[in-house]
Design a protein around this motif. Sequence first.
Motif, short mmCIF file in Angstrom:
data_model
loop_
_atom_site.label_atom_id
_atom_site.label_comp_id
_atom_site.label_asym_id
_atom_site.label_seq_id
_atom_site.Cartn_x
_atom_site.Cartn_y
_atom_site.Cartn_z
N LYS A 120 0.84 -1.21 0.00
CA LYS A 120 0.00 0.00 0.00
C LYS A 120 0.88 1.26 0.00
O LYS A 120 0.64 2.19 -0.78
N PHE A 121 1.89 1.29 0.87
CA PHE A 121 2.79 2.45 0.91
C PHE A 121 3.47 2.66 -0.43
O PHE A 121 3.57 3.79 -0.92
N VAL A 122 3.93 1.57 -1.04
CA VAL A 122 4.62 1.65 -2.33
C VAL A 122 3.66 2.13 -3.42
O VAL A 122 3.96 3.07 -4.17
N ARG A 123 2.52 1.49 -3.50
CA ARG A 123 1.55 1.78 -4.55
C ARG A 123 1.09 3.24 -4.48
O ARG A 123 1.04 3.95 -5.50
N GLU A 124 0.77 3.70 -3.28
CA GLU A 124 0.21 5.05 -3.14
C GLU A 124 1.29 6.13 -3.25
O GLU A 124 1.00 7.25 -3.68
N ARG A 174 12.16 -7.00 1.79
CA ARG A 174 12.97 -7.44 0.66
C ARG A 174 12.10 -8.09 -0.42
O ARG A 174 12.26 -7.83 -1.62
N LYS A 175 11.16 -8.92 0.03
CA LYS A 175 10.29 -9.63 -0.90
C LYS A 175 9.39 -8.65 -1.67
O LYS A 175 9.25 -8.75 -2.90
N VAL A 176 8.78 -7.72 -0.96
CA VAL A 176 7.89 -6.75 -1.61
C VAL A 176 8.68 -5.84 -2.55
O VAL A 176 8.22 -5.49 -3.64
N ALA A 177 9.89 -5.47 -2.14
CA ALA A 177 10.74 -4.63 -3.00
C ALA A 177 11.05 -5.33 -4.32
O ALA A 177 10.96 -4.73 -5.40
N LYS A 178 11.38 -6.61 -4.25
CA LYS A 178 11.67 -7.36 -5.47
C LYS A 178 10.43 -7.52 -6.33
O LYS A 178 10.47 -7.34 -7.56
N GLY A 211 9.59 -3.91 -7.75
CA GLY A 211 10.65 -3.14 -8.40
C GLY A 211 11.04 -1.89 -7.62
O GLY A 211 11.21 -0.81 -8.20
N VAL A 212 11.21 -2.06 -6.32
CA VAL A 212 11.51 -0.93 -5.43
C VAL A 212 12.94 -1.07 -4.91
O VAL A 212 13.42 -2.18 -4.67
N VAL A 213 13.60 0.05 -4.70
CA VAL A 213 14.92 0.03 -4.05
C VAL A 213 14.77 -0.53 -2.64
O VAL A 213 13.89 -0.10 -1.88
N PHE A 214 15.62 -1.50 -2.31
CA PHE A 214 15.61 -2.09 -0.97
C PHE A 214 16.95 -1.84 -0.30
O PHE A 214 18.01 -2.08 -0.90
N ILE A 215 16.92 -1.34 0.93
CA ILE A 215 18.12 -1.14 1.72
C ILE A 215 18.08 -2.11 2.90
O ILE A 215 17.14 -2.09 3.69
N ASP A 216 19.09 -2.95 3.00
CA ASP A 216 19.15 -3.94 4.07
C ASP A 216 19.70 -3.29 5.33
O ASP A 216 20.86 -3.50 5.71
#
Length: 330
Positions: A126-130, A187-191, A194-199
């Motif tokens: 939801k955060f990514v989409r919006e 990590r899973k949602v980022a992949k 297609g979102v930048v993921f910072i570990d």
Amino acid sequence: MKRQLHIPLILSVMIMMLCSFKADKTITIFMIGDSTMANKDISDDKQERGWGMMLCNYFDDGIVVDNHAVNGRSSKSFIDEGRWTTVYNKIKPGDYVIIQFGHNDEKADKQRHTEPGSTFDENLRKFVRETREKGGIPVLMNSVVRRNFSGSKTAVADDDLRDNSSKALSEGDTLIDTHGAYLVSPRKVAKEMGVVFIDANKITHDLEQGMGKEGSKKLHMIFSPGEHPSLPDGRQDNTHYCVYGASKVASLLSDALCKAIPQLAKHHICYDVYVSKTGNGQYFDLSKAIENIPADKRTTIAITSGVWKKPVVPKGKKIKFIMLRGARFE
């Protein structure tokens, strides 16, 4: 003659347009998350800081950091309380939203609890989409590590860690994870999206493990009774950061952000010492910062916001001052 009278007006309009254009070029980094990221009360020289408080130090004036993280919030309660709506309404095209939850999603109470692989993932989506609906750029992070050298995989509640009556646990030499599957979801949602993921968990794990069980205490709100005036009874808190810890983590995470995002890298800065009246630096007092700098060490002090009395630099100290966020000497 009439044309000449209009020239000052035309110039004024042009200047206003140029200023507006420049303002529109400013990038905002919105931050949403929990107490490990949040702004803190700095009255009476309180020492707790969220790493998000310090992030602004590592970007020039082309970046504005707007930190909406709040103590005790999960991805669920952040949405339910309308806090996400507030951020959503402020996002403009080209802005970034750093999303970091997990510490409180793990909690059992129904107001905050989410399930990794299910409700937690859906909130992150939801955060990514919006964010993207508004033309913003989402960035997903997993939770920073807890300082847990106890050997137990069960975390002590964050609220309990604020209570100095909690007995210190017997500690080993290996940092043990307490977040489990909550580290996997971002990590899973980022992949998936297609979102930048910072570990952030690995970055802070490596920091704390590298410092060891004793050295890593310097990152956290761990104070003996009487060690600091704001904590007469001391505090044993392995989750939340002190000034030094928040600065260190913000520096490392800014490096990771700029490595992953070239647009932010253009604005990346890093100085030796930061002084701020609003708690974003290592010092409130410029004279104190100068006093603590060793002689014959070339040091750059970044001063943030407001009007400051120009200091006298003692002989033998090699100090350069950088003024940020409109700061100036009177």
